[in-house]
Design a protein around this motif. Structure first.
Motif, PDB file in Angstrom:
ATOM      1  N   TYR A 181      31.641  25.728  40.196  1.00 17.54           N
ATOM      2  CA  TYR A 181      31.188  27.118  40.123  1.00 17.54           C
ATOM      3  C   TYR A 181      31.405  27.675  38.725  1.00 17.54           C
ATOM      4  CZ  TYR A 181      30.704  26.928  45.168  1.00 17.54           C
ATOM      5  OH  TYR A 181      30.310  26.598  46.438  1.00 17.54           O
ATOM      6  N   ARG A 182      31.102  26.896  37.713  1.00 14.80           N
ATOM      7  CA  ARG A 182      31.293  27.334  36.328  1.00 14.80           C
ATOM      8  C   ARG A 182      30.217  28.299  35.862  1.00 14.80           C
ATOM      9  NH1 ARG A 182      33.325  21.659  33.657  1.00 14.80           N
ATOM     10  NH2 ARG A 182      35.240  21.575  34.887  1.00 14.80           N
ATOM     11  N   GLN A 183      29.050  28.248  36.478  1.00 18.87           N
ATOM     12  CA  GLN A 183      27.942  29.122  36.079  1.00 18.87           C
ATOM     13  C   GLN A 183      27.911  30.419  36.875  1.00 18.87           C
ATOM     14  OE1 GLN A 183      26.310  28.214  33.330  1.00 18.87           O
ATOM     15  NE2 GLN A 183      27.668  26.433  33.412  1.00 18.87           N
ATOM     16  N   GLY A 184      28.700  30.512  37.911  1.00 16.15           N
ATOM     17  CA  GLY A 184      28.739  31.711  38.743  1.00 16.15           C
ATOM     18  C   GLY A 184      29.604  31.469  39.962  1.00 16.15           C
ATOM     19  N   HIS A 185      30.111  32.550  40.511  1.00 11.93           N
ATOM     20  CA  HIS A 185      30.956  32.449  41.692  1.00 11.93           C
ATOM     21  C   HIS A 185      30.124  32.027  42.902  1.00 11.93           C
ATOM     22  CE1 HIS A 185      34.125  34.224  39.390  1.00 11.93           C
ATOM     23  NE2 HIS A 185      33.471  35.361  39.217  1.00 11.93           N
ATOM     24  N   PRO A 186      30.777  31.532  43.942  1.00  5.74           N
ATOM     25  CA  PRO A 186      30.035  31.211  45.164  1.00  5.74           C
ATOM     26  C   PRO A 186      29.296  32.444  45.686  1.00  5.74           C
ATOM     27  CG  PRO A 186      32.306  30.413  45.315  1.00  5.74           C
ATOM     28  CD  PRO A 186      32.217  31.253  44.084  1.00  5.74           C
ATOM     29  N   THR A 187      28.164  32.196  46.309  1.00  5.43           N
ATOM     30  CA  THR A 187      27.384  33.258  46.940  1.00  5.43           C
ATOM     31  C   THR A 187      27.504  33.079  48.458  1.00  5.43           C
ATOM     32  OG1 THR A 187      25.360  31.947  46.994  1.00  5.43           O
ATOM     33  CG2 THR A 187      25.768  33.259  44.985  1.00  5.43           C
ATOM     34  N   PRO A 188      27.022  34.027  49.243  1.00  6.62           N
ATOM     35  CA  PRO A 188      27.135  33.881  50.702  1.00  6.62           C
ATOM     36  C   PRO A 188      26.573  32.569  51.242  1.00  6.62           C
ATOM     37  CG  PRO A 188      26.591  36.128  50.172  1.00  6.62           C
ATOM     38  CD  PRO A 188      26.527  35.359  48.874  1.00  6.62           C
TER      39      PRO A 188
END
Length: 165
Positions: free
Chosen positions: A77-84
């Motif tokens: 998740y280096r490009q963004g946090h987890p999503t739903p």
């Protein structure tokens, strides 16, 4: 504000477009969340990643909450946090945050379609299980103070309810 360092000395999270201060963790909260996270990590078998007090991004509600424990899809998740879409289960341990966890966070998680949301109500010694999100709320609410439970995504992952309380 966070990226600019304006809130470096404060514990905050973004919920429904508002920056909310997070209550400090009491010893029971810290001990239980650490123990449950360790248990879940040892049982993961590469099927999920345990994120302990790390953000998830809910674009639909302008939220970036930091749940006590989130089981998410196993990936970087280096490009963004987890999503739903990445979230299998969220667990919050609640004492002073009980109202926020069972109201604002419940509605934000339901609106995002997170299928399995548990609140360990440390005040009353009860696990509140929310499932079947529709709109901005859950259609199922179950309250447990003993027995066992398993995440919807991993029915073989049996957890003693008392270990959460």
């Amino acid at each position: 504000m966070i990226e600019a360092g304006l809130l470096d000395d404060r514990r905050v999270e973004l919920l429904n477009g508002l920056v909310l201060e997070m209550a400090p963790e009491g010893p029971d909260h810290a001990d239980l969340s650490t123990g449950v996270a360790e248990f879940l990590i040892t049982r993961s078998q590469g099927r999920y990643q345990v994120r302990d007090a790390k953000p998830i991004t809910i674009t639909e509600t302008g939220s970036e909450p930091e749940p006590d424990i989130a089981l998410v899809r196993r990936q970087a998740y280096r490009q963004g946090h987890p999503t739903p879409a990445d979230v299998f289960l969220i667990i919050e341990f609640a004492n002073s945050s009980l109202e926020k966890d069972t109201d604002e966070k419940r509605h934000a998680y339901a609106a995002a379609g997170i299928a399995d949301y548990w609140v360990a109500n440390l005040r009353d010694g009860v696990l509140i299980v929310y499932r079947d999100p529709q709109g901005d709320d859950y259609q199922q609410e179950q309250r447990l103070n003993d027995g066992t439970i398993a995440p919807l995504a991993f029915p073989d992952l049996i957890i003693d309810v008392r270990a959460l309380l």
